[in-house]
Write a protein that holds these residues in place. Structure first.
Motif, PDB file in Angstrom:
ATOM      1  N   SER A  98       5.462 -15.529  -2.209  1.00 52.68           N
ATOM      2  CA  SER A  98       4.103 -15.796  -1.722  1.00 52.68           C
ATOM      3  C   SER A  98       3.627 -14.611  -0.880  1.00 52.68           C
ATOM      4  N   ILE A  99       3.407 -13.491  -1.561  1.00 50.19           N
ATOM      5  CA  ILE A  99       2.912 -12.292  -0.886  1.00 50.19           C
ATOM      6  C   ILE A  99       1.971 -11.584  -1.851  1.00 50.19           C
ATOM      7  N   SER A 100       0.866 -11.070  -1.318  1.00 51.31           N
ATOM      8  CA  SER A 100      -0.104 -10.405  -2.181  1.00 51.31           C
ATOM      9  C   SER A 100       0.430  -9.042  -2.603  1.00 51.31           C
ATOM     10  N   GLU A 101      -0.092  -8.536  -3.709  1.00 53.04           N
ATOM     11  CA  GLU A 101       0.316  -7.223  -4.188  1.00 53.04           C
ATOM     12  C   GLU A 101      -0.026  -6.139  -3.164  1.00 53.04           C
ATOM     13  N   GLU A 102      -1.186  -6.264  -2.541  1.00 56.06           N
ATOM     14  CA  GLU A 102      -1.606  -5.276  -1.549  1.00 56.06           C
ATOM     15  C   GLU A 102      -0.677  -5.264  -0.339  1.00 56.06           C
ATOM     16  N   GLN A 103      -0.333  -6.447   0.166  1.00 54.24           N
ATOM     17  CA  GLN A 103       0.541  -6.515   1.326  1.00 54.24           C
ATOM     18  C   GLN A 103       1.933  -6.001   0.993  1.00 54.24           C
ATOM     19  N   ASN A 104       2.441  -6.386  -0.185  1.00 51.42           N
ATOM     20  CA  ASN A 104       3.761  -5.916  -0.581  1.00 51.42           C
ATOM     21  C   ASN A 104       3.774  -4.396  -0.725  1.00 51.42           C
ATOM     22  N   ASN A 105       2.712  -3.860  -1.323  1.00 54.06           N
ATOM     23  CA  ASN A 105       2.585  -2.420  -1.494  1.00 54.06           C
ATOM     24  C   ASN A 105       2.597  -1.707  -0.149  1.00 54.06           C
ATOM     25  N   ASN A 106       1.824  -2.228   0.795  1.00 50.64           N
ATOM     26  CA  ASN A 106       1.764  -1.629   2.127  1.00 50.64           C
ATOM     27  C   ASN A 106       3.113  -1.674   2.830  1.00 50.64           C
ATOM     28  N   ASN A 107       3.830  -2.794   2.663  1.00 49.65           N
ATOM     29  CA  ASN A 107       5.152  -2.932   3.288  1.00 49.65           C
ATOM     30  C   ASN A 107       6.118  -1.865   2.775  1.00 49.65           C
ATOM     31  N   VAL A 108       6.118  -1.650   1.462  1.00 49.01           N
ATOM     32  CA  VAL A 108       7.021  -0.658   0.874  1.00 49.01           C
ATOM     33  C   VAL A 108       6.631   0.750   1.308  1.00 49.01           C
ATOM     34  N   LEU A 109       5.336   1.041   1.301  1.00 51.13           N
ATOM     35  CA  LEU A 109       4.866   2.365   1.717  1.00 51.13           C
ATOM     36  C   LEU A 109       5.223   2.649   3.171  1.00 51.13           C
ATOM     37  N   ASN A 110       5.079   1.666   4.029  1.00 52.80           N
ATOM     38  CA  ASN A 110       5.432   1.840   5.446  1.00 52.80           C
ATOM     39  C   ASN A 110       6.914   2.096   5.620  1.00 52.80           C
ATOM     40  N   LEU A 111       7.738   1.398   4.828  1.00 55.42           N
ATOM     41  CA  LEU A 111       9.184   1.618   4.898  1.00 55.42           C
ATOM     42  C   LEU A 111       9.549   3.035   4.465  1.00 55.42           C
TER      43      LEU A 111
END
Length: 440
Positions: free
Chosen positions: A409-422
């Motif tokens: 239950s996570i949006s594509e945008e939020q998941n993308n941002n999480n990976v980019l930040n990592l």
């Protein structure tokens, strides 16, 4: 000059990943991407071409291999010659063809990594496609740093690691995590659900495989396996349960090392287990003739203590009634540990240091594990809960394998941002302007 090799992340913001990379040159391997074609310091490779040795036109300008270089990577060669089996879904390659491709991978990347001073290799999965494992081996031999994102089946989370086999980041965290850990409600609920009585449900792997799609020309051997070789469990027998992995898959190649040949595991058990203990083996229900032949079953079919079990028998019930569960890296291992069942692990995976898990690399490890289990090892439920809470705390919510997207239950945008930040915080920040790096 400092360079980086980036492999994967095709469904993420590649332009952002590349533009923020603190390197002079970037080698990107992935699906053809128009957004990177016009960036001067980026060299792109098609991930569908490399596995079959299709390299740029300047391949023969790279320095050839000699015996000294080849000898350095004998261990790598041993792993990848089996790994080439992944191509057999579409075409069969001879030993000589595999060898030729391996030498091409080794020649090209050994030259490029040294000439362009590649100090970092970053991939959105563990290396398991041959060319990437060769890159990994060269980088480790040279002292460069590798960063792998890996999807866990545990609570739909993923981890960031630096080595396929030793899990240095996770293990360092677990060692330092001596403070009091509180089991949060989400983890507690998840663990308790895993301890409920067994029921016939599809596991995460089956759901993901359905979404990825089936290879058109695959031919399953399960019908013959069930009809000719397999049986139902015999009431009252004492046994170890061996849950075979589907092959070829990353879970055994490379994560199981030489135990990618799962017959080695069965031979060890048959030789060293006490005589009164049976060995129950269950084939993976999605196995095909790629990665397994009928000779595998014939080899063990007449052994007195070995029983092949029909694929419609519930694995959870088989595990719960066994003395121990045997796997290379399977989810059945950590699920068994949650229920305080001992596990023999013949590969390397995130739960290898959990209470009740015995990491087996040789006969000494196996005999010690069997003795502990025979003596009645007691696995403390509280310690198990603490271990998995620590893994939860260390790992990240989200997905790097897009086949898992619908499970979270996570949006594509939020998941993308999480990976980019990592990537920015945990990888790029490791490299300072002088070209050296520090441990974050």
């Amino acid at each position: 000059m400092r360079s980086i090799i980036i492999d994967g992340f095709s469904n993420f913001d590649l332009e952002n990943i590349v533009n923020n990379a603190p390197f002079d040159k970037i080698f990107y391997i992935g699906e053809p991407s128009e957004c990177l074609q016009n960036i001067p310091n980026v060299v792109c490779y098609n991930c569908y071409d490399l596995p079959v040795g299709i390299y740029p036109h300047n391949f023969f300008e790279t320095e050839p291999l000699d015996e000294e270089i080849i000898k350095k990577f004998y261990s790598c060669e041993s792993i990848v010659m089996k790994m080439f089996e992944r191509n057999d879904f579409w075409f069969q390659a001879s030993f000589n063809q595999r060898k030729e491709w391996y030498f091409m991978h080794l020649r090209y990347w050994y030259h490029m990594i040294h000439i362009y001073n590649c100090v970092c290799f970053m991939k959105s999965n563990f290396a398991h496609e041959v060319y990437d494992y060769v890159i990994y081996a060269i980088m480790k031999e040279r002292g460069g740093r590798c960063f792998f994102f890996s999807q866990l089946s545990f609570m739909n989370r993923f981890i960031l690691e630096e080595d396929i086999f030793t899990y240095p980041r996770l293990n360092e965290y677990l060692k330092q995590c001596s403070f009091e850990v509180e089991i949060n409600s989400e983890v507690r609920k998840y663990l308790e659900e895993k301890r409920l009585p067994a029921k016939d449900t599809k596991d995460v792997f089956q759901v993901i495989e359905k979404k990825r799609g089936i290879v058109k020309n695959q031919h399953k051997i399960i019908t013959v396996y069930n009809k000719k070789y397999a049986e139902t469990p015999v009431p009252g027998e004492t046994y170890y349960f061996v849950a075979l992995h589907m092959q070829p898959e990353m879970t055994t190649s490379p994560l199981a090392g030489q135990f990618v040949y799962q017959e080695l595991i069965i031979e060890l058990l048959d030789f060293y287990l006490p005589n009164h203990i049976f060995i129950y083996i269950k084939e993976h229900p999605a196995q095909t003739t790629v990665g397994r032949s009928f000779d595998f079953y014939k080899r063990f079919y007449n052994r007195k203590r070995i029983r092949f079990i029909k694929t419609n028998v519930n694995s959870r019930i088989l595990a719960d009634n066994a003395l121990a569960v045997v796997t290379c890296t399977g989810s059945i291992g950590w699920e068994a540990l949650i229920r305080c069942k001992p596990v023999l692990l013949f590969g390397n995976f995130f739960y290898e240091t959990a209470p009740g898990c015995f990491l087996v690399k040789n006969k000494k490890d196996l005999c010690a594990a069997v003795k502990s289990i025979s003596d009645g090892i007691n696995i403390d439920k509280t310690e198990i809960d603490l271990f998995f809470q620590k893994v939860y705390n260390y790992s990240f919510f989200g997905y790097v394998d897009t086949a898992c997207a619908s499970l979270l239950s996570i949006s594509e945008e939020q998941n993308n941002n999480n990976v980019l930040n990592l990537i920015q915080e945990k990888i790029y920040r490791c490299f300072n302007t002088t070209g050296s790096y520090y441990v974050n």
